[in-house]
Write a protein that holds these residues in place. Sequence first.
Motif, short mmCIF file in Angstrom:
data_model
loop_
_atom_site.label_atom_id
_atom_site.label_comp_id
_atom_site.label_asym_id
_atom_site.label_seq_id
_atom_site.Cartn_x
_atom_site.Cartn_y
_atom_site.Cartn_z
N PHE A 287 47.62 65.30 31.19
CA PHE A 287 46.26 64.79 30.99
C PHE A 287 46.20 63.86 29.78
O PHE A 287 45.63 62.77 29.84
N ALA A 288 46.81 64.29 28.66
CA ALA A 288 46.83 63.45 27.47
C ALA A 288 47.61 62.16 27.72
O ALA A 288 47.19 61.07 27.30
N ALA A 289 48.73 62.27 28.42
CA ALA A 289 49.56 61.09 28.67
C ALA A 289 48.82 60.05 29.50
O ALA A 289 48.85 58.85 29.18
N TYR A 290 48.16 60.49 30.55
CA TYR A 290 47.45 59.54 31.41
C TYR A 290 46.27 58.91 30.69
O TYR A 290 45.96 57.73 30.89
N ALA A 291 45.58 59.67 29.86
CA ALA A 291 44.47 59.11 29.10
C ALA A 291 44.96 58.10 28.08
O ALA A 291 44.45 56.98 27.97
N LEU A 292 45.99 58.47 27.30
CA LEU A 292 46.52 57.57 26.29
C LEU A 292 47.20 56.36 26.91
O LEU A 292 47.29 55.29 26.27
N ASP A 293 47.67 56.50 28.14
CA ASP A 293 48.26 55.35 28.84
C ASP A 293 47.22 54.26 29.11
O ASP A 293 47.59 53.12 29.42
N GLY A 294 45.93 54.59 29.00
CA GLY A 294 44.92 53.55 29.15
C GLY A 294 45.11 52.45 28.13
O GLY A 294 45.00 51.26 28.45
N PHE A 295 45.39 52.83 26.89
CA PHE A 295 45.64 51.83 25.84
C PHE A 295 46.97 51.14 26.07
O PHE A 295 47.12 49.94 25.80
N ALA A 296 47.96 51.88 26.57
CA ALA A 296 49.25 51.26 26.89
C ALA A 296 49.10 50.24 28.01
O ALA A 296 49.71 49.16 27.98
N ASN A 297 48.30 50.57 29.03
CA ASN A 297 48.07 49.64 30.13
C ASN A 297 47.33 48.39 29.66
O ASN A 297 47.60 47.28 30.12
N ALA A 298 46.36 48.57 28.75
CA ALA A 298 45.68 47.41 28.17
C ALA A 298 46.67 46.56 27.38
O ALA A 298 46.62 45.33 27.43
N ALA A 299 47.58 47.23 26.67
CA ALA A 299 48.62 46.49 25.93
C ALA A 299 49.51 45.71 26.88
O ALA A 299 49.93 44.59 26.58
N GLU A 300 49.84 46.30 28.04
CA GLU A 300 50.65 45.59 29.04
C GLU A 300 49.98 44.28 29.44
O GLU A 300 50.61 43.22 29.45
N ALA A 301 48.69 44.37 29.79
CA ALA A 301 47.97 43.19 30.28
C ALA A 301 47.83 42.14 29.19
O ALA A 301 48.09 40.95 29.41
N LEU A 302 47.42 42.55 27.98
CA LEU A 302 47.19 41.59 26.91
C LEU A 302 48.50 41.05 26.34
O LEU A 302 48.60 39.85 26.05
N ALA A 303 49.50 41.91 26.18
CA ALA A 303 50.79 41.43 25.67
C ALA A 303 51.45 40.50 26.68
O ALA A 303 52.04 39.48 26.30
N GLY A 304 51.35 40.84 27.97
CA GLY A 304 51.91 39.97 29.00
C GLY A 304 51.23 38.63 29.03
O GLY A 304 51.89 37.59 29.17
N GLN A 305 49.92 38.62 28.90
CA GLN A 305 49.19 37.36 28.85
C GLN A 305 49.62 36.53 27.66
O GLN A 305 49.82 35.31 27.76
N ALA A 306 49.78 37.18 26.50
CA ALA A 306 50.18 36.47 25.28
C ALA A 306 51.57 35.85 25.42
O ALA A 306 51.81 34.72 25.01
N VAL A 307 52.50 36.60 26.01
CA VAL A 307 53.85 36.09 26.22
C VAL A 307 53.82 34.91 27.19
O VAL A 307 54.48 33.89 26.98
N GLY A 308 53.05 35.03 28.29
CA GLY A 308 52.95 33.94 29.25
C GLY A 308 52.38 32.68 28.64
O GLY A 308 52.77 31.56 29.00
N ALA A 309 51.43 32.84 27.70
CA ALA A 309 50.80 31.69 27.06
C ALA A 309 51.54 31.25 25.79
O ALA A 309 51.19 30.24 25.19
N GLY A 310 52.55 32.04 25.36
CA GLY A 310 53.26 31.72 24.12
C GLY A 310 52.40 31.87 22.88
O GLY A 310 52.58 31.15 21.90
N ASP A 311 51.47 32.84 22.89
CA ASP A 311 50.50 33.02 21.81
C ASP A 311 50.88 34.26 20.98
O ASP A 311 50.53 35.39 21.32
N ARG A 312 51.59 34.05 19.86
CA ARG A 312 52.05 35.16 19.03
C ARG A 312 50.89 35.88 18.35
O ARG A 312 50.92 37.09 18.17
N ASN A 313 49.85 35.14 17.98
CA ASN A 313 48.70 35.76 17.32
C ASN A 313 48.00 36.73 18.26
O ASN A 313 47.63 37.85 17.87
N LEU A 314 47.81 36.34 19.52
CA LEU A 314 47.20 37.24 20.50
C LEU A 314 48.07 38.47 20.71
O LEU A 314 47.55 39.59 20.83
N PHE A 315 49.38 38.27 20.71
CA PHE A 315 50.29 39.40 20.88
C PHE A 315 50.12 40.40 19.74
O PHE A 315 50.00 41.61 19.97
#
Length: 458
Positions: A287-315
């Motif tokens: 239960f804790a893992a799946y809840a905390l994975d919400g922030f990890a999943n948000a990090a996946e989306a935002l970090a992936g977007q930053a890498v695709g755009a080459g934006d280190r500050n966003l990362f």
Amino acid sequence: MTDSPIPRAQDAWSFNRRVWTLTLPIIATNVTVPLLGLVDTAVVGRLPGPEYLGAVAIGAVIMNVIYSSLNFLRMGTTGLTAQSYGAGDADQIRSWLARACILSVGLGLILVALQVPILSLSQWVMGASEAVWPLTESYFQIRIWGAPAALLNFALLGWFFGLQNVRAALITQIFLNGLNTVLDIWFVLGLDWGVDGVAYATIISEYAAALLGFKLAGARLAKLGGQWRWDRIRDTSRLRRMLSVNGDIFFRSLMLQTAFVIFTSAGTRMGDEILAANALLLQFTAFAAYALDGFANAAEALAGQAVGAGDRNLFRRAVKATTIWSLIFALMFVFAYWLAGVAIIDTLSTVPEVRQTAYEYLPCLMVMPMIAVWSYQFDGVYIGATWTREMRNGMAISLAIYAVALPFAVETWGNHGLWATFTLFLGLRGLTMGTMLPKMTRSVGAEQSPDARPPTHP
């Protein structure tokens, strides 16, 4: 592409609000999965004898080993789709979905064909008692037929996360787990189908959710624009990249599930009461893992977007914001388990000896969220950046130390030693990935993402 990625120039308050806009629906999506496990446990826990709960626990471990090992269909799809989203390449976004779905169906059919050897190997590894194994065998032989749909749901969920379309992900998961819960109660308690009822409820829900997921994906594609192009779908360079990323995540996930198998197998050899008690306590961890994975999943989306755009500050901002909030939530779980741990155990099982055994090991569960949160969070960052080789290597180091320490700890402290080494394993995962984070950050923008400037096709 008609809808664009999120604005990159935002103040801290606006960015944190954006993180929460992504994370809250993802948390709601993720916690439906362990809630379903809680329902399964609570329903089966009302059947007479610990063998029913033990059978579902072992059967669930077998299916989790299979599905979690193939969870690259979700993770890899998220990272690759997020990078194409950051680059604004609608055709490539469509292609990642097509590749993931084709791979999902193929792997699902292979699993169905291999069900007999999988079951035989599981029986040898798990070493379940004569009372537990026949029930486990029946459960598995039903559940395995849902494999193609289950893997399609992984691919669709990853694609939705990569596009930051958390609403669609939430709808499909609530539908899947809500339907599963209703059927679970009806089949087991209403129709008295026992352990088989849990399995039938699951596969019906998996196929229904896949159909709904495709409907929602079609609506999203209409807004994205772009075209289905077979030449792009079968682009060998993209296929190699997908296989490389997915291969790393596969071996990482396989090693993670190996750790769970070792844990469950060691508990099985301590008796049915320990097995059942550990099954209850693992629900806390899940239960804790799946809840905390919400922030990890948000990090996946935002970090992936930053890498695709080459934006280190966003990362940097994505990593910082999601990590701070995940730590706060981990601390909240510590207090929640301290206050309500006994009550949760009593809700999940009515068997007195199982309850008493679970009470003894509850203190370890109270501190685990603060130790484990680092591994969950860094997983999200590494997947979004597709630094999957480094994530795989960190997992290998952690598993090796865990496997060496566990026999000595169990021999000395019994089940307490088992939980202590499992906690050590989770902590080592976070430590190994944390040491490589500065290098990853420096690489964003310095190394061009394969999706930052899509190739021109005739």
